[in-house]
Design a protein around this motif. Structure first.
Motif, PDB file in Angstrom:
ATOM      1  N   PHE A  84      40.557 -36.660   6.866  1.00  0.00           N
ATOM      2  CA  PHE A  84      41.457 -36.413   5.745  1.00  0.00           C
ATOM      3  C   PHE A  84      42.744 -37.226   5.889  1.00  0.00           C
ATOM      4  O   PHE A  84      43.192 -37.892   4.938  1.00  0.00           O
ATOM      5  CB  PHE A  84      41.764 -34.918   5.669  1.00  0.00           C
ATOM      6  N   LEU A  85      43.343 -37.207   7.068  1.00  0.00           N
ATOM      7  CA  LEU A  85      44.592 -37.941   7.292  1.00  0.00           C
ATOM      8  C   LEU A  85      44.366 -39.453   7.202  1.00  0.00           C
ATOM      9  O   LEU A  85      45.200 -40.180   6.636  1.00  0.00           O
ATOM     10  CB  LEU A  85      45.177 -37.561   8.645  1.00  0.00           C
ATOM     11  N   MET A  86      43.259 -39.925   7.758  1.00  0.00           N
ATOM     12  CA  MET A  86      42.948 -41.353   7.666  1.00  0.00           C
ATOM     13  C   MET A  86      42.741 -41.781   6.211  1.00  0.00           C
ATOM     14  O   MET A  86      43.197 -42.838   5.779  1.00  0.00           O
ATOM     15  CB  MET A  86      41.705 -41.667   8.498  1.00  0.00           C
ATOM     16  N   ALA A  87      42.046 -40.935   5.453  1.00  0.00           N
ATOM     17  CA  ALA A  87      41.786 -41.249   4.051  1.00  0.00           C
ATOM     18  C   ALA A  87      43.071 -41.218   3.230  1.00  0.00           C
ATOM     19  O   ALA A  87      43.232 -42.008   2.283  1.00  0.00           O
ATOM     20  CB  ALA A  87      40.769 -40.271   3.478  1.00  0.00           C
ATOM     21  N   ILE A  88      43.981 -40.337   3.592  1.00  0.00           N
ATOM     22  CA  ILE A  88      45.280 -40.315   2.914  1.00  0.00           C
ATOM     23  C   ILE A  88      46.015 -41.631   3.157  1.00  0.00           C
ATOM     24  O   ILE A  88      46.641 -42.193   2.254  1.00  0.00           O
ATOM     25  CB  ILE A  88      46.129 -39.117   3.386  1.00  0.00           C
ATOM     26  N   GLY A  89      45.934 -42.128   4.398  1.00  0.00           N
ATOM     27  CA  GLY A  89      46.553 -43.419   4.700  1.00  0.00           C
ATOM     28  C   GLY A  89      45.977 -44.532   3.835  1.00  0.00           C
ATOM     29  O   GLY A  89      46.713 -45.381   3.312  1.00  0.00           O
ATOM     30  N   ARG A  90      44.661 -44.526   3.659  1.00  0.00           N
ATOM     31  CA  ARG A  90      44.015 -45.524   2.788  1.00  0.00           C
ATOM     32  C   ARG A  90      44.478 -45.345   1.344  1.00  0.00           C
ATOM     33  O   ARG A  90      44.726 -46.326   0.619  1.00  0.00           O
ATOM     34  CB  ARG A  90      42.495 -45.379   2.842  1.00  0.00           C
ATOM     35  N   THR A  91      44.561 -44.088   0.924  1.00  0.00           N
ATOM     36  CA  THR A  91      44.927 -43.795  -0.465  1.00  0.00           C
ATOM     37  C   THR A  91      46.345 -44.269  -0.777  1.00  0.00           C
ATOM     38  O   THR A  91      46.581 -44.909  -1.809  1.00  0.00           O
ATOM     39  CB  THR A  91      44.796 -42.284  -0.740  1.00  0.00           C
ATOM     40  N   THR A  92      47.283 -43.976   0.117  1.00  0.00           N
ATOM     41  CA  THR A  92      48.657 -44.400  -0.138  1.00  0.00           C
ATOM     42  C   THR A  92      48.780 -45.926  -0.112  1.00  0.00           C
ATOM     43  O   THR A  92      49.548 -46.500  -0.889  1.00  0.00           O
ATOM     44  CB  THR A  92      49.631 -43.788   0.889  1.00  0.00           C
TER      45      THR A  92
END
Length: 233
Positions: A84-92
């Motif tokens: 989840f945190l890694m995907a948030i990094g990609r999303t931002t």
């Protein structure tokens, strides 16, 4: 300190980061609507508003990245929470890059206004593509908020429609330039605008792929549509 208390604190941190992502997404979406308005109405004022928001978007990305790094360092999350945190990094990162493309659109609109380029070229198709990109970005943010992988799959498919619009628009511009060399300069302006719009669609698609990664734990970037469909099920 109890494990339950630690867990509730961690959940609160994840919720805070998720809220920040949605706020950033809302700002980028607002930028895009302003840019489309600037393009449609050749509005110098709207273009300026888009450009002025760029610094805030960049700062929000940095703040979220700091929150992610801090949370990983202190909580050492595993499995889905780490995804989840890694995907948030990609999303931002994709939101920030979408913001960059939107700012390019605004700057290009200002350039067109200042140059007094003729407006007889097929810019209506460009507005249609811009509206499609705006819709796709909104859907990606809604899907992220709900972690809806079915909507994410739809977004990935719909990005192809923007690509097709871009390719058709490109062929039309080439025809205009071949028939009348005087249209080369304004055609190139529209071409750069079209490419930025196409890239915004790509960033919305990337966000959709991150949603699938969170929920299913599988990275579907650069994979055939048939494989993405099988992962989503």
């Amino acid at each position: 300190m109890s494990d339950k208390h630690i867990s509730s604190q961690f959940d609160a941190e994840l919720n805070t980061i998720s809220t920040q992502v949605m706020e950033m997404g809302g700002l980028v979406e607002s930028q895009l609507h302003q840019a489309v308005y600037a393009l449609t109405h050749m509005s110098d004022e709207s273009a300026d508003q888009v450009i002025a928001a760029e610094a805030r978007v960049n700062q929000m990305e940095m703040d979220i990245d700091y929150g992610i790094t801090s949370t990983i360092g202190r909580r050492q999350p595993t499995a889905r929470d780490l995804r989840f945190l890694m995907a948030i990094g990609r999303t931002t990162a994709n939101l920030e890059r979408a913001g960059d493309e939107i700012t390019k659109i605004a700057r290009r609109v200002k350039s067109i206004i200042e140059s007094g380029s003729p407006r007889s070229l097929p810019s209506s198709e460009l507005r249609i593509a811009a509206d499609m990109a705006a819709t796709l970005l909104r859907k990606s943010l809604d899907a992220f908020a709900r972690l809806d992988i079915n909507v994410a799959l739809d977004i990935i498919k719909e990005d192809n429609a923007i690509d097709n619009e871009y390719n058709g628009f490109l062929r039309k511009l080439i025809t205009y330039m071949m028939e009348d060399p005087r249209t080369i300069s304004p055609s190139l302006d529209l071409l750069f605008l079209a490419k930025s719009i196409e890239r915004i669609g790509d960033h919305a698609k990337n966000i959709a792929e991150s949603i699938i990664y969170i929920v299913k734990g599988e990275d579907v970037r650069h994979t055939p549509m048939s494989h993405v469909e099988s992962v989503v099920g």
